[in-house]
Design an enzyme around this catalytic site. Structure first.
Site, PDB file in Angstrom:
ATOM      1  N   GLY A   1       8.080   3.805   1.769  1.00 20.19           N
ATOM      2  CA  GLY A   1       8.520   4.578   2.885  1.00 20.19           C
ATOM      3  C   GLY A   1       9.989   4.930   2.511  1.00 20.19           C
ATOM      4  O   GLY A   1      10.601   4.534   1.581  1.00 20.19           O
TER       5      GLY A   1
ATOM      6  N   GLY B   1      11.734   1.550   3.644  1.00 21.68           N
ATOM      7  CA  GLY B   1      11.110   0.053   3.235  1.00 21.68           C
ATOM      8  C   GLY B   1       9.546   0.335   2.609  1.00 21.68           C
ATOM      9  O   GLY B   1       9.222   1.350   2.213  1.00 21.68           O
TER      10      GLY B   1
ATOM     11  N   LYS C   1       4.621  -1.861   8.479  1.00 21.18           N
ATOM     12  CA  LYS C   1       5.550  -0.939   8.285  1.00 21.18           C
ATOM     13  C   LYS C   1       7.032  -1.440   8.097  1.00 21.18           C
ATOM     14  O   LYS C   1       7.456  -1.787   9.291  1.00 21.18           O
ATOM     15  CB  LYS C   1       5.573   0.373   8.935  1.00 21.18           C
ATOM     16  CG  LYS C   1       6.334   1.596   8.147  1.00 21.18           C
ATOM     17  CD  LYS C   1       6.248   2.877   8.797  1.00 21.18           C
ATOM     18  CE  LYS C   1       7.038   4.020   8.318  1.00 21.18           C
ATOM     19  NZ  LYS C   1       6.888   5.404   9.074  1.00 21.18           N
TER      20      LYS C   1
ATOM     21  N   VAL D   1       5.279  -0.564   2.990  1.00 23.04           N
ATOM     22  CA  VAL D   1       4.139  -0.526   4.002  1.00 23.04           C
ATOM     23  C   VAL D   1       3.117  -1.650   3.252  1.00 23.04           C
ATOM     24  O   VAL D   1       2.906  -1.448   2.039  1.00 23.04           O
ATOM     25  CB  VAL D   1       3.373   0.707   4.446  1.00 23.04           C
ATOM     26  CG1 VAL D   1       2.212   0.642   5.345  1.00 23.04           C
ATOM     27  CG2 VAL D   1       4.348   1.596   4.613  1.00 23.04           C
TER      28      VAL D   1
ATOM     29  N   ASP E   1       6.239  17.316  10.055  1.00 22.04           N
ATOM     30  CA  ASP E   1       6.115  17.118   8.545  1.00 22.04           C
ATOM     31  C   ASP E   1       4.715  16.701   8.187  1.00 22.04           C
ATOM     32  O   ASP E   1       4.352  15.613   7.457  1.00 22.04           O
ATOM     33  CB  ASP E   1       7.068  15.626   8.306  1.00 22.04           C
ATOM     34  CG  ASP E   1       7.066  15.334   6.742  1.00 22.04           C
ATOM     35  OD1 ASP E   1       6.978  16.435   6.189  1.00 22.04           O
ATOM     36  OD2 ASP E   1       7.603  14.273   6.443  1.00 22.04           O
TER      37      ASP E   1
ATOM     38  N   ILE F   1       0.698  -1.262   0.057  1.00 26.09           N
ATOM     39  CA  ILE F   1       0.039  -0.079   0.019  1.00 26.09           C
ATOM     40  C   ILE F   1       0.717   1.454   0.000  1.00 26.09           C
ATOM     41  O   ILE F   1       0.451   2.401  -0.110  1.00 26.09           O
ATOM     42  CB  ILE F   1      -0.969   0.260   1.244  1.00 26.09           C
ATOM     43  CG1 ILE F   1      -0.275  -0.137   2.436  1.00 26.09           C
ATOM     44  CG2 ILE F   1      -2.104  -1.129   1.076  1.00 26.09           C
ATOM     45  CD1 ILE F   1      -1.119   0.047   3.803  1.00 26.09           C
ATOM     46  N   GLY F   2       2.273   1.061   0.193  1.00 29.80           N
ATOM     47  CA  GLY F   2       3.219   2.310  -0.037  1.00 29.80           C
ATOM     48  C   GLY F   2       4.331   2.013   0.192  1.00 29.80           C
ATOM     49  O   GLY F   2       4.904   0.794   0.503  1.00 29.80           O
TER      50      GLY F   2
END
Length: 295
Positions: free
Chosen positions: A13, A16, A33, A18, A127, A10-11
């Site tokens: 970072g 690494g 994560k 997610v 952030d 799903i994503g």
């Protein structure tokens, strides 16, 4: 890791991936994560250590929950509650969100509620941006995530290390753009204000390619500050007298469609002088939220 069945990516970072995963014994859907860069003398990245320590201490409905931490040889895995989308993707998939004033109002109230909690815990997020705000689409619940850049607030203000990752460019407060190294909670309020405007106009309010261009874009809309409007601004290391003079634009024209109370709140969040910026707790009491549904 055998407790979990990975369903999809799903994503991505900084360190690494997610994943969306299924916890076998409880049937719970979670986010994993994965942190891969843990080898040699590098150890666990400091941003990950900070994120884990901060999330362990926080308990708020608008802060992402850390459910577990798994350490498996070269992989560290943070088990987080699962959310459907980040706010950026939510805006893309919900193209008519700008017409839904109550949805925007609810999302902003939740963002500020989570932020007020962070600040009450003496923590700067540093952030805030749509990609770091996660959404439960069915209930329109928003949660602050990605605390890898977070820092504890010190009193008196400490001087932060130059070059630290502080806010993504389009959401970076002017005191940071000008090279200021002493700052506090107003940097988060500015970022939240940029997110507020983006929810309404469906595009970033300030979208510079570099810090210098970003400063020019901010000044062109909010006006070039001076010692009268922002005492001490000319002493910040990257402030240049040669910056072109500019007057503040009418926010009603810059952010069309936002009701007068919302424009007033936005102007207080995007106050150029950080000392004059509204706090998160003050913003929650602003008249803009008087008619909010299910606060």
């Amino acid at each position: 890791m055998e407790k979990y069945e990975i369903l999809e990516t799903i994503g991505y970072g900084s360190f690494g991936c997610v994943y969306k995963a299924h916890k076998r014994d409880t049937n719970e859907i979670v986010a994993l994560k994965m942190i891969y860069s843990i080898d040699g003398d590098e150890g666990v990245p400091s941003s990950v250590i900070r994120e884990v320590s901060y999330l362990k201490e926080m308990d708020h409905s608008n802060i992402i929950r850390l459910l577990d931490v798994l350490d498996d040889d070269q992989i560290l895995c943070l088990v987080l509650e699962y959310m459907d989308l980040d706010l950026k993707k939510f805006m893309i998939t919900s193209a008519d969100i700008a017409k839904k004033n109550q949805v925007i109002k609810s999302l902003m109230h939740q963002l500020l509620d989570g932020l007020a909690y962070c600040h009450s815990q003496k923590l700067l997020h540093r952030d805030l941006k749509p990609q770091n705000l996660l959404i439960d689409c069915s209930k329109h619940i928003l949660k602050l995530a990605d605390f890898g850049s977070a820092r504890e607030i010190s009193v008196p203000l400490q001087t932060y290390t130059e070059g630290e990752k502080v806010a993504s460019l389009w959401y970076k407060a002017p005191e940071l753009l000008l090279g200021g190294q002493k700052y506090s909670t107003p940097v988060d309020i500015w970022s939240a204000g940029c997110v507020f405007a983006e929810l309404v106009i469906q595009q970033p309010l300030f979208d510079g390619a570099t810090d210098f261009v970003q400063v020019i874009k901010v000044f062109s809309i909010m006006g070039k500050p001076n010692e009268e409007t922002w005492p001490g601004v000319t002493s910040i290391c990257d402030f240049l007298d040669s910056f072109a003079s500019s007057e503040p634009q009418n926010l009603a024209e810059v952010v069309p469609g936002l009701e007068p109370a919302g424009l007033d709140l936005l102007s207080k969040m995007l106050c150029m002088n950080p000392e004059g910026r509204i706090t998160a707790s003050e913003a929650l009491g602003h008249p803009y939220f008087d008619d909010i549904e299910n606060p």
